[in-house]
Motif scaffolding. Structure first.
Motif, PDB file in Angstrom:
ATOM      1  N   MET A 165      80.400  32.959  35.985  1.00 49.69           N
ATOM      2  CA  MET A 165      81.599  32.469  35.395  1.00 49.69           C
ATOM      3  C   MET A 165      82.348  31.372  35.752  1.00 49.69           C
ATOM      4  N   ALA A 166      82.251  30.933  36.984  1.00 47.85           N
ATOM      5  CA  ALA A 166      82.705  29.459  37.338  1.00 47.85           C
ATOM      6  C   ALA A 166      81.749  28.497  36.861  1.00 47.85           C
ATOM      7  N   LEU A 167      80.534  28.597  36.984  1.00 53.47           N
ATOM      8  CA  LEU A 167      79.564  27.454  36.519  1.00 53.47           C
ATOM      9  C   LEU A 167      79.527  27.656  35.099  1.00 53.47           C
ATOM     10  N   GLY A 168      79.950  28.481  34.256  1.00 57.23           N
ATOM     11  CA  GLY A 168      80.003  28.697  32.932  1.00 57.23           C
ATOM     12  C   GLY A 168      81.149  27.932  32.481  1.00 57.23           C
ATOM     13  N   VAL A 169      82.485  28.210  33.053  1.00 58.17           N
ATOM     14  CA  VAL A 169      83.584  27.263  32.859  1.00 58.17           C
ATOM     15  C   VAL A 169      83.402  25.897  32.888  1.00 58.17           C
ATOM     16  N   ALA A 170      82.929  25.735  34.168  1.00 59.76           N
ATOM     17  CA  ALA A 170      82.516  24.240  34.576  1.00 59.76           C
ATOM     18  C   ALA A 170      81.654  23.455  33.326  1.00 59.76           C
ATOM     19  N   PHE A 171      80.793  24.227  33.093  1.00 60.83           N
ATOM     20  CA  PHE A 171      79.775  23.690  31.874  1.00 60.83           C
ATOM     21  C   PHE A 171      80.340  23.551  30.663  1.00 60.83           C
ATOM     22  N   ALA A 172      81.311  24.327  30.156  1.00 64.14           N
ATOM     23  CA  ALA A 172      81.986  24.248  29.017  1.00 64.14           C
ATOM     24  C   ALA A 172      83.131  23.256  29.022  1.00 64.14           C
ATOM     25  N   SER A 173      83.762  23.103  30.048  1.00 63.74           N
ATOM     26  CA  SER A 173      84.924  22.105  30.286  1.00 63.74           C
ATOM     27  C   SER A 173      84.400  20.668  30.152  1.00 63.74           C
ATOM     28  N   ILE A 174      83.476  20.287  31.234  1.00 67.83           N
ATOM     29  CA  ILE A 174      82.859  19.107  31.350  1.00 67.83           C
ATOM     30  C   ILE A 174      82.362  18.520  29.963  1.00 67.83           C
ATOM     31  N   PHE A 175      81.282  19.377  29.274  1.00 68.75           N
ATOM     32  CA  PHE A 175      80.553  19.134  28.307  1.00 68.75           C
ATOM     33  C   PHE A 175      81.329  18.872  26.843  1.00 68.75           C
ATOM     34  N   GLY A 176      82.417  19.634  26.877  1.00 70.55           N
ATOM     35  CA  GLY A 176      83.191  19.377  25.705  1.00 70.55           C
ATOM     36  C   GLY A 176      84.060  18.130  25.764  1.00 70.55           C
ATOM     37  N   LYS A 177      84.380  17.697  26.929  1.00 72.00           N
ATOM     38  CA  LYS A 177      84.954  16.605  27.228  1.00 72.00           C
ATOM     39  C   LYS A 177      84.045  15.039  26.949  1.00 72.00           C
ATOM     40  N   VAL A 178      82.923  15.331  27.538  1.00 71.40           N
ATOM     41  CA  VAL A 178      82.147  14.191  27.318  1.00 71.40           C
ATOM     42  C   VAL A 178      81.577  14.034  26.149  1.00 71.40           C
ATOM     43  N   GLN A 179      81.247  15.008  25.400  1.00 69.06           N
ATOM     44  CA  GLN A 179      80.562  14.817  24.450  1.00 69.06           C
ATOM     45  C   GLN A 179      81.099  13.732  23.148  1.00 69.06           C
ATOM     46  N   PRO A 180      82.562  13.981  23.121  1.00 68.15           N
ATOM     47  CA  PRO A 180      82.946  13.066  21.875  1.00 68.15           C
ATOM     48  C   PRO A 180      83.168  11.755  22.669  1.00 68.15           C
ATOM     49  N   MET A 181      83.323  11.633  23.976  1.00 67.28           N
ATOM     50  CA  MET A 181      83.397  10.267  24.652  1.00 67.28           C
ATOM     51  C   MET A 181      82.074   9.569  24.252  1.00 67.28           C
ATOM     52  N   VAL A 182      81.049  10.267  24.249  1.00 69.55           N
ATOM     53  CA  VAL A 182      79.827   9.366  24.126  1.00 69.55           C
ATOM     54  C   VAL A 182      79.474   9.207  22.732  1.00 69.55           C
ATOM     55  N   PHE A 183      79.763  10.038  21.881  1.00 69.80           N
ATOM     56  CA  PHE A 183      79.368  10.077  20.360  1.00 69.80           C
ATOM     57  C   PHE A 183      80.193   9.670  19.419  1.00 69.80           C
ATOM     58  N   GLY A 184      81.488   9.775  19.769  1.00 72.41           N
ATOM     59  CA  GLY A 184      82.686   9.126  18.778  1.00 72.41           C
ATOM     60  C   GLY A 184      82.447   7.819  18.274  1.00 72.41           C
ATOM     61  N   GLU A 185      83.635   7.617  17.434  1.00 72.25           N
ATOM     62  CA  GLU A 185      83.896   6.030  17.045  1.00 72.25           C
ATOM     63  C   GLU A 185      84.790   5.376  17.789  1.00 72.25           C
ATOM     64  N   GLY A 186      84.464   4.280  18.489  1.00 69.21           N
ATOM     65  CA  GLY A 186      85.237   3.367  19.193  1.00 69.21           C
ATOM     66  C   GLY A 186      85.084   2.067  19.503  1.00 69.21           C
ATOM     67  N   GLU A 187      86.003   1.221  20.165  1.00 70.15           N
ATOM     68  CA  GLU A 187      85.739   0.024  20.314  1.00 70.15           C
ATOM     69  C   GLU A 187      85.698  -0.335  21.840  1.00 70.15           C
ATOM     70  N   GLY A 188      85.042  -1.304  22.266  1.00 70.71           N
ATOM     71  CA  GLY A 188      85.333  -1.946  23.722  1.00 70.71           C
ATOM     72  C   GLY A 188      85.255  -3.190  23.672  1.00 70.71           C
ATOM     73  N   ARG A 189      86.020  -3.583  24.870  1.00 70.57           N
ATOM     74  CA  ARG A 189      86.136  -5.235  25.130  1.00 70.57           C
ATOM     75  C   ARG A 189      85.026  -5.781  25.838  1.00 70.57           C
ATOM     76  N   LYS A 190      84.646  -7.178  25.670  1.00 70.89           N
ATOM     77  CA  LYS A 190      83.631  -7.875  26.396  1.00 70.89           C
ATOM     78  C   LYS A 190      83.968  -7.955  27.822  1.00 70.89           C
ATOM     79  N   LEU A 191      82.979  -7.863  28.702  1.00 72.16           N
ATOM     80  CA  LEU A 191      83.179  -7.836  30.016  1.00 72.16           C
ATOM     81  C   LEU A 191      82.640  -9.271  30.464  1.00 72.16           C
ATOM     82  N   ALA A 192      83.025  -9.941  31.230  1.00 71.19           N
ATOM     83  CA  ALA A 192      82.895 -11.177  31.937  1.00 71.19           C
ATOM     84  C   ALA A 192      81.563 -10.934  32.596  1.00 71.19           C
ATOM     85  N   HIS A 193      81.209  -9.858  33.260  1.00 70.80           N
ATOM     86  CA  HIS A 193      79.939  -9.769  33.933  1.00 70.80           C
ATOM     87  C   HIS A 193      79.254  -8.501  33.566  1.00 70.80           C
TER      88      HIS A 193
END
Length: 483
Positions: free
Chosen positions: A418-446
């Motif tokens: 149960m705990a591992l299932g809740v952790a999987f759903a919580s993390i993957f559900g939040k990371v997926q839109p961060m990786v594949f969504g639409e967004g803009e980033g700033r240029k880094l000096a390094h």
């Protein structure tokens, strides 16, 4: 040439040098070179121990054997890759006005001194020196967590200092009780805190005193492991401190604190002759795993989320060692290694991703794959690895823990799943839109240092598919030493 002395000398001497010259242009290179020297010395020391067996240093005050030598190499390796990652990361932080030159100097010097305390804690034979090294690690990391000097970072540093100060005081009391029990057997020989002497007479130690001692040691060092309910410092410290600090806290400090508990558990098991110590560890581990899994779903800050993920995994590792036995100990050691490599890689990716997007709030981080494909892939693969997806090594260790629990402690299996299932759903559900969504980033000096990320994930993938024979031999030998 004494590789052990070299391994301790590199971080200690470079830390002192960086305290004075940390503002110079060559200081970041010295930080990497010193970390590289530490890792090379640790690797050569490991080869020496594998070839010739355990050894002492500085009389009997330090002792290197099969249980700690590979943890030493792992610590030095993560320290090296983190120093490589922190070069461009910290320069970008300075470019954005978050850090001044004196604070950069403080970061480099405290980073090396932190590495020194970790290596000293892992290799000391004296449980009193172990306590001192853990306290010194607390002091160095308090300065690192408060590096930005914002109200939130200062609050996080004070919370870390107070909670871990309370915990380390409990560990001191447990150490005193252990000394009291040992002195009655060993006499006033000066050997009552030397682990190699204690393990020889563990069956003669007073069971009641050892039971009390282990309770205090578990609560004390467990605070630094991140075991609930004294885990509250960890999410704040990760979220408010620089990302390289988050990487070494999750990848190194938690392991070293758990290592201290394991050394003490061997003594407690031998003295009490019951599963008292193991049952305590199973209870704390399972409770920590459940608490962290349900807190994961409430997080909005990406660094806090992965901090709770670290708490979750340390709970699982503690549960594995609590079960005991060859298979569970093997799985616990493997999971310690996999978690260190994977979680530090994730924080590397998260650090540069937050710099590109200018925020740590997950709802505002979108489209990392479009902004920087390498960062996007590194965050995605790191997340899949830490969630236990095959063929990464975390899957292998979690599978071994679960199957062992099913056989010997079936009552715990539904809770674990149960705990591992809740952790999987919580993390993957939040990371997926961060990786594949639409967004803009700033240029880094390094440009971001992504090489350490893929080196770590490559090792985790390799061990998931094939564990080299020498690593298997170490895990088996270390598991046997743990009982």
């Amino acid at each position: 040439m004494d590789f052990f002395i070299l391994m301790l000398a590199f971080p200690l001497v470079s830390g002192l040098l960086l305290t004075v010259f940390g503002e110079r242009a060559w200081a970041p290179n010295l930080n990497v070179i010193a970390s590289g020297g530490t890792f090379l010395s640790a690797a050569l020391l490991t080869a020496e121990i594998v070839a010739n067996g355990p050894r002492f240093a500085f009389g009997e005050e330090f002792f290197i054997d099969s249980l700690n030598v590979f943890l030493v190499t792992l610590t030095a390796f993560v320290g090296l890759t983190t120093s490589i990652f922190s070069g461009p990361y910290m320069r970008n932080e300075a470019e954005h006005g978050k850090l001044s030159k004196p604070r950069l100097r403080l970061y480099k010097s405290m980073y090396q001194l932190f590495m020194f305390t970790m290596l000293a804690a892992l290799t000391t034979n004296n449980l009193g020196i172990l306590w001192v090294a853990m306290e010194a690690a607390t002091l160095t990391t308090v300065l690192l967590v408060s590096l930005y000097r914002t109200p939130a970072s200062l609050e996080a540093a004070w919370k870390y200092f107070i909670l871990c100060g309370v915990g380390i005081a409990q560990a001191l009391f447990g150490t005193i009780l252990l000394y009291f029990a040992a002195e009655r057997v060993l006499g006033e020989t000066g050997h009552a805190l030397l682990w190699t002497h204690l393990v020889d007479v563990k069956g003669q130690l007073e069971p009641t005193i050892m039971a009390l001692s282990f309770i205090f040691l578990l609560v004390g060092y467990g605070t630094k492991v991140g075991l609930a309910p004294l885990h509250n410092w960890l999410p704040d410290a990760h979220a408010e401190g620089p990302t390289p600090v988050s990487a070494v806290l999750s990848g190194l400090l938690l392991n070293v604190a758990l290592y201290a508990i394991l050394r003490c558990k061997v003594l407690a098991d031998g003295a009490i002759h019951t599963d008292f110590a193991g049952n305590l560890m199973m209870g704390f581990g399972l409770f920590t795993l459940v608490v962290a899994a349900f807190f994961l779903s409430r997080q909005k800050d990406i660094k806090r989320m992965f901090a709770y993920s670290s708490i979750e995994h340390m709970g699982l590792i503690t549960f594995a060692f609590g079960m005991g036995g060859a298979v569970a100990n093997f799985a616990g050691l493997l999971h310690m290694t996999m978690h260190s490599l994977t979680k530090s890689a994730i924080f590397f990716a998260v650090g540069h991703a937050t710099q590109k997007t200018g925020t740590q709030m997950m709802e505002s981080i979108r489209g990392i794959m479009r902004i920087n494909p390498l960062l996007g892939w590194s965050l995605l693969l790191g997340t899949l690895a830490i969630l236990g997806m095959p063929p990464f090594g975390v899957f292998a260790s979690e599978f071994m823990i679960l199957t062992h629990a099913m056989k010997h402690h079936p009552w715990a299996t539904p809770v674990l799943l149960m705990a591992l299932g809740v952790a999987f759903a919580s993390i993957f559900g939040k990371v997926q839109p961060m990786v594949f969504g639409e967004g803009e980033g700033r240029k880094l000096a390094h440009a971001p240092a992504v090489t350490p990320v893929f080196v770590h994930l490559g090792l985790v993938l390799m061990i998931g598919l094939y564990i080299p024979p020498y690593l298997t031999r170490w895990f088996n030998e270390a598991a046997r030493m743990l009982g």
